[in-house]
Design a protein around this motif. Structure first.
Motif, PDB file in Angstrom:
ATOM      1  N   SER A 160      39.846  35.906  33.656  1.00 47.92           N
ATOM      2  CA  SER A 160      41.017  36.781  33.701  1.00 47.92           C
ATOM      3  C   SER A 160      41.137  37.497  35.040  1.00 47.92           C
ATOM      4  O   SER A 160      42.246  37.726  35.537  1.00 47.92           O
ATOM      5  CB  SER A 160      40.952  37.814  32.568  1.00 47.92           C
ATOM      6  N   VAL A 161      40.002  37.843  35.633  1.00 49.64           N
ATOM      7  CA  VAL A 161      40.036  38.446  36.968  1.00 49.64           C
ATOM      8  C   VAL A 161      40.633  37.450  37.960  1.00 49.64           C
ATOM      9  O   VAL A 161      41.477  37.810  38.795  1.00 49.64           O
ATOM     10  CB  VAL A 161      38.622  38.875  37.415  1.00 49.64           C
ATOM     11  N   GLU A 162      40.220  36.197  37.861  1.00 47.14           N
ATOM     12  CA  GLU A 162      40.778  35.189  38.763  1.00 47.14           C
ATOM     13  C   GLU A 162      42.280  35.025  38.543  1.00 47.14           C
ATOM     14  O   GLU A 162      43.053  34.922  39.515  1.00 47.14           O
ATOM     15  CB  GLU A 162      40.078  33.851  38.554  1.00 47.14           C
ATOM     16  N   GLU A 163      42.707  35.003  37.292  1.00 49.10           N
ATOM     17  CA  GLU A 163      44.135  34.888  37.003  1.00 49.10           C
ATOM     18  C   GLU A 163      44.903  36.061  37.600  1.00 49.10           C
ATOM     19  O   GLU A 163      46.023  35.893  38.104  1.00 49.10           O
ATOM     20  CB  GLU A 163      44.352  34.835  35.487  1.00 49.10           C
ATOM     21  N   LEU A 164      44.286  37.245  37.575  1.00 49.42           N
ATOM     22  CA  LEU A 164      44.944  38.430  38.129  1.00 49.42           C
ATOM     23  C   LEU A 164      45.133  38.295  39.635  1.00 49.42           C
ATOM     24  O   LEU A 164      46.133  38.771  40.189  1.00 49.42           O
ATOM     25  CB  LEU A 164      44.116  39.673  37.800  1.00 49.42           C
ATOM     26  N   VAL A 165      44.200  37.657  40.312  1.00 47.06           N
ATOM     27  CA  VAL A 165      44.346  37.410  41.756  1.00 47.06           C
ATOM     28  C   VAL A 165      45.567  36.536  42.006  1.00 47.06           C
ATOM     29  O   VAL A 165      46.388  36.817  42.892  1.00 47.06           O
ATOM     30  CB  VAL A 165      43.082  36.754  42.331  1.00 47.06           C
ATOM     31  N   HIS A 166      45.690  35.474  41.221  1.00 47.69           N
ATOM     32  CA  HIS A 166      46.831  34.563  41.409  1.00 47.69           C
ATOM     33  C   HIS A 166      48.154  35.254  41.095  1.00 47.69           C
ATOM     34  O   HIS A 166      49.189  34.910  41.687  1.00 47.69           O
ATOM     35  CB  HIS A 166      46.653  33.333  40.524  1.00 47.69           C
ATOM     36  N   ARG A 194      41.786  47.752  36.962  1.00 50.36           N
ATOM     37  CA  ARG A 194      41.375  48.941  36.208  1.00 50.36           C
ATOM     38  C   ARG A 194      42.237  49.143  34.964  1.00 50.36           C
ATOM     39  O   ARG A 194      41.755  49.599  33.928  1.00 50.36           O
ATOM     40  CB  ARG A 194      41.416  50.174  37.108  1.00 50.36           C
ATOM     41  N   ASP A 195      43.514  48.775  35.058  1.00 54.04           N
ATOM     42  CA  ASP A 195      44.390  48.901  33.897  1.00 54.04           C
ATOM     43  C   ASP A 195      43.975  47.955  32.776  1.00 54.04           C
ATOM     44  O   ASP A 195      44.110  48.282  31.592  1.00 54.04           O
ATOM     45  CB  ASP A 195      45.840  48.606  34.301  1.00 54.04           C
ATOM     46  N   HIS A 196      43.466  46.780  33.139  1.00 53.89           N
ATOM     47  CA  HIS A 196      43.085  45.769  32.149  1.00 53.89           C
ATOM     48  C   HIS A 196      41.630  45.892  31.703  1.00 53.89           C
ATOM     49  O   HIS A 196      41.234  45.248  30.726  1.00 53.89           O
ATOM     50  CB  HIS A 196      43.292  44.370  32.732  1.00 53.89           C
ATOM     51  N   VAL A 254      32.836  51.317  34.314  1.00 50.90           N
ATOM     52  CA  VAL A 254      32.772  51.858  35.675  1.00 50.90           C
ATOM     53  C   VAL A 254      32.066  50.876  36.600  1.00 50.90           C
ATOM     54  O   VAL A 254      32.521  50.617  37.728  1.00 50.90           O
ATOM     55  CB  VAL A 254      32.061  53.226  35.677  1.00 50.90           C
ATOM     56  N   TYR A 255      30.958  50.308  36.158  1.00 49.23           N
ATOM     57  CA  TYR A 255      30.214  49.364  36.985  1.00 49.23           C
ATOM     58  C   TYR A 255      31.022  48.088  37.229  1.00 49.23           C
ATOM     59  O   TYR A 255      31.033  47.544  38.329  1.00 49.23           O
ATOM     60  CB  TYR A 255      28.877  49.034  36.324  1.00 49.23           C
ATOM     61  N   PHE A 256      31.701  47.629  36.189  1.00 51.71           N
ATOM     62  CA  PHE A 256      32.556  46.447  36.331  1.00 51.71           C
ATOM     63  C   PHE A 256      33.675  46.708  37.334  1.00 51.71           C
ATOM     64  O   PHE A 256      33.928  45.887  38.230  1.00 51.71           O
ATOM     65  CB  PHE A 256      33.146  46.090  34.962  1.00 51.71           C
ATOM     66  N   ASN A 257      34.339  47.845  37.210  1.00 49.88           N
ATOM     67  CA  ASN A 257      35.468  48.152  38.098  1.00 49.88           C
ATOM     68  C   ASN A 257      35.046  48.269  39.551  1.00 49.88           C
ATOM     69  O   ASN A 257      35.842  47.983  40.462  1.00 49.88           O
ATOM     70  CB  ASN A 257      36.134  49.454  37.652  1.00 49.88           C
TER      71      ASN A 257
END
Length: 454
Positions: free
Chosen positions: A126-132, A157-159, A180-183
């Protein structure tokens, strides 16, 4: 095309040739430096891996009180307290446990994939999809970070809370602390940069999941490196190339990679039992082509070669020096572990960005110490949350850069991706053509024209 097995046999014969005769320079591993000076470096102490909450206390995670993590290392004194703490030991214990978990294993090796691992992989997808979904804005006048990264960071951060809900074994009340660590794992929003401190946050995210029994080292250890961490590296390469993230600090990761450190620790462990591959193999393009899909250390070397011209000696002198280490990959791996402890966890410019909460607690202060450090924190932190100086009185004289701690920001240097794009456009204007930046998302990609290092 030669069959894969035949090709490997030919490469194996090549690898039996003697290594380079020139000794490594003093810019190599800390262990080498001290050996050259006649002072052998002691072996890395044993660190026990972190244990789940249920094993370390009488209360289950459901009864645990979670708190919002915050930064606590703001001076040499607080750094020293951290170095003597259980949290420091837990971080190093996780690094070394994962190091052991992937010893001799390739990236393509079959490993156990738990439900939690699958759920975390979906988050990384999902992070990769957000980049695209968040393309870079026109930024032709600059080789530095693309402002669209800030939009990406805001969306992430919203997701974040929603994504964490996919991890079914993660207590809902833990999401605020763990996220927090993930963000913080994807780069600095304000500076549009990335370095080993952000990479460390991804490790701490995994540590929190271990503490909550979402992941377990005996079962998930190999997959945490070979699947989760390596997928994270792939997504980060996409982010770095899309938004031209600047290397955090003015020297990258001390001549290893502009951005990453842990792939060289765990990557050298992967290679430590190989019968033929030697550290000098990083200079052989044929070997890199054949084995970069199986060993993250070689994949990182190939990636670096894909965006920079000239030899490693010029743009990655540390890696060049390490290739001449006597003792093979096992010695390289030992030195990498020591360097990670000394140059990442024990350096104020990086350690100051570690967040401490209930899952990664900061050691208790002595009488009056906490209040004083809180005051120092207010005086020392800049608008980006970075510490550039600590007031006088902490061990004699001002701290921070003036006391030899270095500057966590350094002099801004352009992203290699931005420099490559500028070179491509220059060649196009001169009628020489050029290749674009597309495709440079994963280690080893060849979708970009190489540019001289300067």
């Amino acid at each position: 095309m030669i069959a894969q097995e035949s090709a490997r046999n030919l490469l194996a014969e090549k690898l039996k040739a003697p290594g380079p005769t020139s000794p490594p320079t003093q810019a190599a591993l800390p262990a080498q430096q001290q050996a050259q000076q006649g002072t052998p470096q002691p072996p890395l102490p044993h660190y026990d891996p972190p244990v789940p909450l249920a094993s370390s206390s009488s209360s289950a995670p459901s009864a645990h009180t979670f708190i919002a993590p915050r930064k606590r290392i703001i001076s040499p004194r607080s750094l020293s307290r951290f170095q003597s703490s259980q949290s420091f030991s837990d971080i190093m214990g996780l690094v070394m446990a994962l190091n052991e978990a992937v010893k001799g294993k390739t990236l393509t090796e079959q490993v156990d994939i738990s439900d939690a691992t699958t759920q975390i992989l979906s988050i990384l997808d999902s992070v990769e999809e957000l980049v695209h979904e968040t393309p870079p804005v026109s930024n032709a006048a600059s080789r530095f970070g693309n402002p669209a990264f800030r939009d990406f960071a805001d969306k992430l951060r919203d997701h974040s809370s929603e994504w964490h809900q996919r991890i079914t074994a993660l207590p809902t009340e833990a999401v605020t602390e763990v996220s927090v660590y993930f963000n913080e794992s994807w780069g600095n929003r304000e500076r549009i940069d990335y370095g080993s401190g952000m990479e460390l946050n991804f490790l701490l995210w995994l540590l929190c999941l271990i503490r909550l029994s979402v992941l377990t080292l005996p079962v998930d250890g190999p997959a945490m490196v070979l699947r989760l961490f390596w997928r994270y590296i792939g997504v980060m390469r996409l982010i770095q190339s899309t938004y031209w993230l600047e290397p955090a600090g003015s020297h990258g990761v001390w001549g290893l990679d502009d951005y990453h450190f842990l792939p060289f620790v765990w990557g050298s462990s992967q290679l430590s039992t190989h019968r033929h591959l030697r550290p000098k193999s990083i200079h052989d393009a044929e070997i890199l082509d054949e084995f970069s899909g199986e060993y993250m250390y070689l994949a990182c070397i190939q990636f670096i070669n894909g965006i920079k011209t000239a030899s490693l000696r010029w743009h990655s002198p540390m890696l060049d020096d390490i290739s001449g280490v006597k003792g093979g990959w096992a010695k390289v791996n030992e030195g990498m572990g020591k360097m990670y402890r000394a140059e990442v966890l024990s350096k104020l410019p990086i350690a100051q960005h570690i967040y401490f909460g209930s899952l990664l607690p900061f050691p208790e202060a002595g009488p009056g110490e906490e209040e004083e450090e809180e005051e120092d924190h207010e005086a020392a932190v800049d608008a980006h949350g970075h510490i550039h100086a600590v007031p006088d009185g902490e061990g004699g004289g001002g701290q921070g850069q003036a006391a030899g701690w270095g500057d966590c920001c350094g002099i801004p240097i352009p992203s290699a991706f931005g420099a490559a794009q500028a070179e491509r456009e220059k060649r196009e204007k001169e009628g020489g053509g050029g290749s674009g930046l597309s495709g440079l998302a994963l280690p080893g990609s060849k979708g970009i024209r190489r540019v001289p290092f300067d």
